[in-house]
Design a protein around this motif. Structure first.
Motif, short mmCIF file in Angstrom:
data_model
loop_
_atom_site.label_atom_id
_atom_site.label_comp_id
_atom_site.label_asym_id
_atom_site.label_seq_id
_atom_site.Cartn_x
_atom_site.Cartn_y
_atom_site.Cartn_z
N UNK A 196 0.83 -1.21 0.00
CA UNK A 196 0.00 0.00 0.00
C UNK A 196 0.86 1.26 0.00
N UNK A 197 1.92 1.25 0.80
CA UNK A 197 2.80 2.42 0.82
C UNK A 197 3.52 2.59 -0.51
N UNK A 198 3.90 1.47 -1.12
CA UNK A 198 4.53 1.55 -2.45
C UNK A 198 3.55 2.11 -3.48
N UNK A 207 -2.47 -3.31 -10.66
CA UNK A 207 -2.45 -4.76 -10.77
C UNK A 207 -1.74 -5.39 -9.57
N UNK A 208 -0.59 -4.86 -9.20
CA UNK A 208 0.16 -5.40 -8.07
C UNK A 208 -0.58 -5.15 -6.76
N UNK A 209 -1.19 -3.98 -6.65
CA UNK A 209 -1.92 -3.66 -5.43
C UNK A 209 -3.14 -4.57 -5.27
N UNK A 214 -6.01 -9.07 -2.64
CA UNK A 214 -6.78 -10.31 -2.77
C UNK A 214 -6.09 -11.48 -2.07
N UNK A 215 -4.79 -11.40 -1.91
CA UNK A 215 -4.09 -12.42 -1.12
C UNK A 215 -4.34 -12.21 0.37
#
Length: 613
Positions: A196-198, A207-209, A214-215
């Motif tokens: 989230x900070x990234x 996409x990465x967030x 979801x994990x």
């Protein structure tokens, strides 16, 4: 164990303060409980309507045999992961009731929203008020007045407080709360926070967030961080309103069904003609103090400094933030659960869970043991963990902590004081969750930067303006003030979206803090945040007097929140006003129009943000 003198004094103070309202409440409970059973008291047509859909055998039990009839109030929906398992609970409960010669009906459903879905959206402005809607829906559900007892099916943020407020307005009914348990651990909370900070810095994309989120949130069950939902479950155990140890057993665990069936047997054991225990008698000032102590000892959600004020009021009991503050001075912090530590609630449960905390507080004289609980054994039953033995439920001693990095005994706590503190000063009264804030950030003194919305703050961050302001003003810091976020302004939304933003600045070595009349709740993390500032700016509170550049001192050690402005200047200032455009926007679209009367009538945060008084 002798009761701690501060806990005893706070309890006595609450009892004395509440005497007139509590006495009136108990008279009402007793009058309602003294009536005949619903099926004997109501007119024939009323009774026929109420049981028309029941099987013939159940009708006979209600009318002829006069056996107990349990009302279920359910918050089931399958948008909220923790409530999805409730889909099958009514049939299971009905089956268990029939096995014990009783009947059961779904009295009604209550709305239940997920703050995780609505974070940072207009829907979040309905969240706090949904508690009172749930309370009213609980009252509507029970208003058929044909029940001898009730089971409450709910877990999450506003749902449990709402169900409890509603149940206390039917305080003559024996009532048990039925949890569903947390999801299994997925992506760790610390890894999720890092992504989230990234994302806040633009280092990773959507996409990465999304993959990360979801994990983390991946299956039925409660979210695994120690936010408001899981704090609810801790408090239900501390108040003796669950089957002991039911809070954090997974939805798919075979023990879950056994505990749900036990809830039916437990509530049937408390109806008239047996050990009659109406919830209005059970929830007294000692019970409320026990909940407060459990909250502080675990670094739980700051939302409960609002919700439990409202819960107590529903039982004729008056508490305030001074009570929390005084208790916090003697109740030690026994748990490190995310966001106060690295472990999630599954780790907390494995280390000893609620039972360990309750035992340590009881043995240290920091909770009242002489209270009523839905189990006849009393609160000491909640210091043991459930297990399956020979096909039946049994409870075992918790033993010592199984992970001292997560749970510690009262004799060797993480901190000698609780996880929340009261702040006072010329900016009003507010609270801060200090259990996750580094000690070197307990005091922040820096210029204020005023924002009217959380979106404005995020825009200033994205443009680099916040970081530049911190580095240019000589203090290497900034106090971000977000006002017009109180109950009367816009419903007091949670401002979680600001957590990664401010954490990025703090991670760069800057000294930042948040001051707001809004909420941050159980996800309040490592950035110092003075929240729930009361009176709120929209009601003429002192945040409306602040100007950009005023030096603000947030001192969590001394419990102070102060604008360092000469008094003569301060009292001459005219308060800023929320703009008509912003006020109109707060009440437009996505159903917010329907909550206009709640915004107008809401009490201050310290009074529970109640809309029903």
């Amino acid at each position: 164990m002798q009761m701690n003198s501060v806990v005893a004094r706070v309890t006595d103070r609450i009892r004395e303060r509440s005497a007139p309202t509590r006495d009136a409440y108990l008279r009402q409970v007793d009058e309602m409980a003294a009536r005949e059973r619903g099926s004997d008291r109501l007119g024939c047509a009323n009774v026929a309507h109420a049981i028309a859909a029941l099987p013939a055998d159940d009708k006979r039990k209600v009318v002829v045999q006069r056996l107990p009839n349990i009302g279920i109030v359910t918050a089931y929906n399958d948008v909220i992961s923790s409530h999805a398992p409730y889909a099958r609970y009514p049939e299971l409960i009905k089956d268990e009731a029939r096995r014990h010669g009783a009947t059961c009906q779904v009295a009604g459903g209550v709305p239940a929203m997920c703050d995780g879905v609505t974070q940072g959206t207009p829907g979040m402005e309905l969240s706090l008020f949904s508690r009172d809607v749930i309370a009213m829906a609980t009252a509507v559900s029970l208003s058929h007045d044909v029940f001898d007892a009730a089971l409450m099916l709910g877990i999450c943020d506003k749902i449990v407080p709402g169900l409890l407020i509603g149940a206390l307005h039917f305080g003559h009914l024996p009532t048990v709360f039925v949890p569903g348990g947390p999801m299994a651990s997925g992506l760790s909370n610390s890894e999720k926070a890092q992504v989230r900070e990234q994302a806040a810095q633009g280092l990773v994309g959507r996409e990465a967030l999304l993959e990360s989120e979801m994990k983390a949130y991946h299956s039925p069950g409660t979210c695994t961080f120690y936010g408001t939902a899981n704090s609810n479950q801790m408090l239900m155990e501390a108040m003796g309103l669950h089957v002991p140890g039911a809070a954090f057993v997974h939805p798919g665990d075979g023990l879950r069904e056994a505990l749900t069936r036990e809830a039916v047997r437990t509530v049937l054991g408390n109806v008239r003609g047996r050990r009659f225990l109406p919830i209005g008698r059970q929830v007294d000032e000692r019970c409320i103090v026990n909940a407060m102590a459990a909250l502080l000892a675990t670094g739980g959600s700051t939302n409960h400094l609002i919700h439990w004020v409202a819960v107590a009021r529903a039982a004729g009991i008056r508490i305030d933030w001074d009570d929390f503050s005084d208790l916090s001075s003697v109740v030690p912090l026994l748990a490190r659960v995310y966001p106060n530590g690295q472990a999630d609630v599954n780790g907390f449960q494995a280390a000893g869970g609620p039972g360990f905390v309750i035992r340590e507080l009881l043995d240290a004289g920091l909770m009242h043991e002489d209270v009523l609980a839905v189990r006849e054994e009393g609160l000491r039953a909640y210091t043991r963990a459930p297990a399956a033995e020979g096909g039946a439920l049994a409870w075992r001693d918790i033993g010592e902590t199984r992970d001292p990095a997560i749970l510690r005994p009262a004799a060797d706590p993480f901190s000698a004081t609780g996880g929340c503190k009261l702040l006072t000063g010329n900016l009003g009264r507010s609270v801060i969750k200090v259990s996750a804030v580094p000690a070197d950030r307990h005091v922040i003194e820096a210029p204020a930067r005023i924002f009217d919305t959380q979106e404005a703050l995020q825009a200033a961050f994205q443009s680099g303006e916040l970081e530049q302001g911190c580095r240019a003003n000589g203090s290497n810091g900034l106090v971000c003030v977000v006002r017009w976020q109180g109950p009367q302004a816009n419903g007091m939304p949670e401002l979680h979206k600001l957590t990664p933003t401010l954490a990025v600045l703090q991670g760069k070595g800057l000294r930042v803090a948040l001051v707001t009349d809004g909420r941050m709740s159980g996800a309040s993390g490592k950035v110092p945040a003075a929240i729930h500032v009361s009176p709120e700016a929209a009601a003429g509170g002192p945040l409306a007097l602040l100007r950009d550049g005023d030096i603000v001192r947030l001192d969590a050690d001394q419990g102070r929140l102060q604008a360092l402005v000469p008094h003569e200047e301060w009292i001459r200032r005219e308060p800023a006003k929320i703009t008509e455009a912003q006020q109109a926007a707060n009440g437009a679209r996505l159903g917010r129009e329907l909550f206009a009367s709640m915004r107008r009538n809401a009490t201050e945060a310290e009074q529970g943000a109640c809309t029903w008084l």
